[in-house]
Design an enzyme around this catalytic site. Structure first.
Site, short mmCIF file in Angstrom:
data_model
loop_
_atom_site.label_atom_id
_atom_site.label_comp_id
_atom_site.label_asym_id
_atom_site.label_seq_id
_atom_site.Cartn_x
_atom_site.Cartn_y
_atom_site.Cartn_z
CG HIS A 43 -2.08 -0.87 1.11
ND1 HIS A 43 -2.53 -1.67 2.13
CD2 HIS A 43 -2.90 -1.09 0.07
CE1 HIS A 43 -3.59 -2.33 1.70
NE2 HIS A 43 -3.82 -2.01 0.47
CG HIS A 78 -2.76 -7.72 1.63
ND1 HIS A 78 -2.91 -6.68 0.75
CD2 HIS A 78 -2.50 -7.18 2.83
CE1 HIS A 78 -2.75 -5.56 1.40
NE2 HIS A 78 -2.49 -5.83 2.64
CB CYS A 100 2.80 -12.27 5.19
SG CYS A 100 3.58 -12.30 6.81
CG HIS A 128 -7.83 -5.60 4.49
ND1 HIS A 128 -6.89 -6.56 4.21
CD2 HIS A 128 -7.15 -4.44 4.64
CE1 HIS A 128 -5.68 -6.00 4.21
NE2 HIS A 128 -5.82 -4.71 4.47
CD GLU A 130 -4.62 -10.31 6.81
OE1 GLU A 130 -3.96 -9.26 6.94
OE2 GLU A 130 -4.93 -11.02 7.77
CB THR A 169 -2.18 -10.11 10.13
OG1 THR A 169 -2.35 -9.28 9.00
CG2 THR A 169 -2.10 -11.55 9.72
CB CYS A 197 1.32 -10.32 12.34
SG CYS A 197 2.51 -9.09 12.13
CB SER A 225 -1.75 1.47 4.58
OG SER A 225 -1.30 0.89 5.78
CB SER A 269 3.04 -0.33 2.96
OG SER A 269 1.93 -0.85 3.55
FE1 F3S Z 1 3.02 -10.21 7.64
FE2 F3S Z 1 2.56 -9.00 9.84
FE3 F3S Z 1 3.57 -7.72 7.90
S1 F3S Z 1 1.24 -10.41 8.84
S2 F3S Z 1 2.77 -8.67 6.10
S3 F3S Z 1 4.57 -9.39 9.00
S4 F3S Z 1 2.06 -6.92 9.30
#
Ligand code: F3S
Length: 284
Positions: A43, A78, A100, A128, A130, A169, A197, A225, A269
């Site tokens: 993004h 994503h 990812c 979204h 993802e 995530t 994440c 984003s 990003s």
């Molecule tokens: Fe992966 Fe976490 Fe980045 S899911 S793309 S490491 S924000």
């Protein structure tokens, strides 16, 4: 000189860095095959246009694949649904998967939940990319997507099955925990996997710490984003002078005129170079 604190966690996360490196590698090794990314690789318009200048084209979701010359397609961090992968292959494209690994883990989890007959709840934003990708890995296609307890209540779900819960995530860590706890307290049998994440969690926690101590807070990120938007909301709760910008050019220095302490954070990003430019502009 103004005191400017930049979050250690600001900028590219592991997954985005990996995806960007995969595109760079494909450009370097480029045979005569066309190179595409499925959707913008990250993004960030600046990064995407730099890649475009090197011949990497973006395949948008609504483009008819029949009209595109087959080549290498890089799947962004994503991820995408299974049907997209199959469709691309059927049209002769070679897939290079930059999804990812944290997102791939969610794809596996929802498949497992579905095979076990659980009712699946995805906590996040259903539009979204993802989440659209995650949905596309549920074999039965049965799922619910919510982000608040009110939305859960409105579903009126019976208690006959285990509810398998995963999260987008980039969802807010505390809100996810709270939501899961509320569902549990309502007497549902649940299997909740916190799939937020750790990069997002750490970034959000650091944003809280810095915004609590700063007179003004700057969040740098792409317009679309979602993780940057969330950072903005979090910072705004702690610091009323919070500004969302894409590059140093969006920063109006007059708003910082009588401010001594500025905090900066950035979405996953945002390239390092852009963060450094904003930092420099704030300091001077
Ligand atoms: Fe992966 Fe976490 Fe980045 S899911 S793309 S490491 S924000």
């Amino acid at each position: 000189m103004r005191n400017v604190v930049v979050a250690d966690s600001a900028g590219f996360c592991f997954g985005v860095k990996r995806a960007v490196e995969i595109v760079e590698k494909q450009i370097e090794e480029s045979s005569n095959q066309p190179i595409y990314t499925y959707g913008p690789i990250i993004h960030n318009e600046i990064v995407v246009s730099e890649f475009e200048a090197n011949g990497v084209r973006v395949i948008e979701e609504d483009m008819p694949l029949n009209d595109i010359e087959p080549g290498i397609v890089i799947i962004r961090s994503h991820g995408v649904s299974r049907s997209v992968v199959e469709d691309l292959k059927a049209h002769g494209f070679e897939i290079v998967d930059a999804t990812c690994p944290f997102v791939l883990k969610i794809h596996k989890l929802v498949q497992e939940f579905d095979e076990k007959g659980y009712r699946i709840i995805i906590v996040g934003n259903p539009s979204h990319p993802e989440v659209c990708g995650i949905i596309g890995w549920i074999p039965s296609g049965q799922y619910y997507c919510i982000s608040t307890v009110e939305e859960f209540d409105a579903l009126n779900l019976p208690k006959d099955k285990i509810i398998g819960i995963v999260s987008q995530t980039t969802f807010n860590y505390d809100k996810f925990q709270e939501l899961v706890e509320m569902i549990r307290q309502k007497g549902y049998d649940i299997c909740a996997k916190n799939t937020i994440c750790s990069a997002t969690e750490e970034r959000q926690k650091e944003a809280v710490r810095i915004s609590q101590k700063s007179e003004a807070m700057i969040v740098i990120g792409g317009k679309s984003s979602s993780n940057s938007r969330k950072l903005f909301e979090i910072c705004q709760e702690n610091c009323k002078n919070t500004y969302f910008i894409q590059t140093k050019d969006d920063l109006d220095l007059s708003v910082l005129q009588s401010i001594d302490d500025v905090g900066i954070t950035a979405g996953a990003s945002t390239p390092k170079k852009i963060i450094e430019e904003v930092q420099e502009k704030c300091q001077n």
